[in-house]
Structures are given as structure tokens and as C-alpha cells.
Enzyme design. Sequence first.
Site: not given
Length: 232
Positions: A136, A149
Site C-alpha cells: 500500500s 496498519y
Amino acid sequence: MNLNTAKVIITGGSTGIGYETAKQLISKGAKVVICSRNKSEIEKAAQEIGAIGLQADISNEDEVKALFKEANEKLGGLNVLINNAGIGYLALLTETSEADFSRIWETNVKGAFLVGKEAAKYFIPQNEGNIVNISSTAGQKGFATGTAYCASKFAVSAMTECWRAELRKNNIRVMQVNPSEVVTPFGAKLGYEAQNVNSKLKPSEIAHTIVSMLEMDNVGFITDATVWATNP
């Protein structure tokens, strides 16, 4: 590689990026196994797109081994892993519990590690393979509420670099895709409602990127691809 020869495992394949990638690969002649924790969801998704659906919790090593064994038998070999399964969590540092931090790492880091390790066991002896880790843009730059995250996605990037250094001598291409915001059920599970969805990335754009990386002749490979919406 010629996608007619691709024998693929995609983790987190019942929705979103994994589902769309499986769909596009199958349309080009690949044989694909998709997996997720939810048996009914993965079987439904597999039936819709012509994949093989297998239930597996990738944070459990025994289930990962069983997944690869069955996929190898059903596909008649393995030469591609799309390491896609992941979960999200956003909270302020002071409000992030140890349990939540560990839960994110169990899937996003430990799970990705176990799946990559098992793939390597199949790919090294045959001196061929492709691993595509889905990270990501959160693995490139941190942001407020992203402690758990972002840390997990930075860890995926580190593993990608380590695997690439280890496995190139075995003709195994280790690649990584870094999507920015993509409109999938992933965001909804975090309680996030995407705005201006018509100008945001869809799973099809990320799937197209993955497929294009795999289609390059095996003499070369794209190490990393970061995908942003043009004007979100």
C-alpha cells in the site's frame, strides 16, 4: 510469462483486488485458486468467475500448508502467488490496543510471511516462480491514526526486498504493488465512506497492474508499482 501457463494462488480472493485479479487472469487463460477465511464467500466468488475456492486462514501455518498442497494438486503445479490478503485498522496511537495491533500483524505480516515462505518451497526446486506482494502507499509514508496498519505495510515492503535478494538466483520474480485508495469493501469495514468514487481507483486498475507485471517476459521484472488516482 505466458498467462496460459500460469497456475496461481490468490489470498484474500473473495472480494476487491483479489477477486478482480483472479477474474482478469482467468480471462487470459490462467488457472486460479482463490482463498479466504470464509468458506461460503470464497465458494460463491469462485463459482462466479471460474476459479477454485479454498478456505484458509493464512495466519495459521498448518492451514497455509494445506492450502498449497491442495492447490498444487488441483492446478497440477504452482508458479504464481498473489499475496493479497490483508485487514485494516485506523486509530490514534493512544487508542490502539495491543490486541488490535497484534490482530493486524497476524494477517498482514505473519500471514504474508507464511504464504510467501510456503510458495518459495514450491518455487525454488522448480527454479521458477512469481510472487506479487500487495502492500500500500501506507507502506511508503505514515499518517495519523495509521500506526498499526502502516507499520504492517512497511514490514511487507521489507519482506519483499529480502525475498527478492534471496530468490533471484532461483529465477523467482518478487514484485510489489502499492495501491493508494481503492474503492472496495475494505474501506467500508473500517467505517470509511469513499467520496468522489467516480474519480477513485477501482479494483480493476490494480488487477490490470498485477496482470501486466506478470505478462512481462521472464527475462525481466518490475520490482515495484505504485498506483495513484489521477485526480481524486
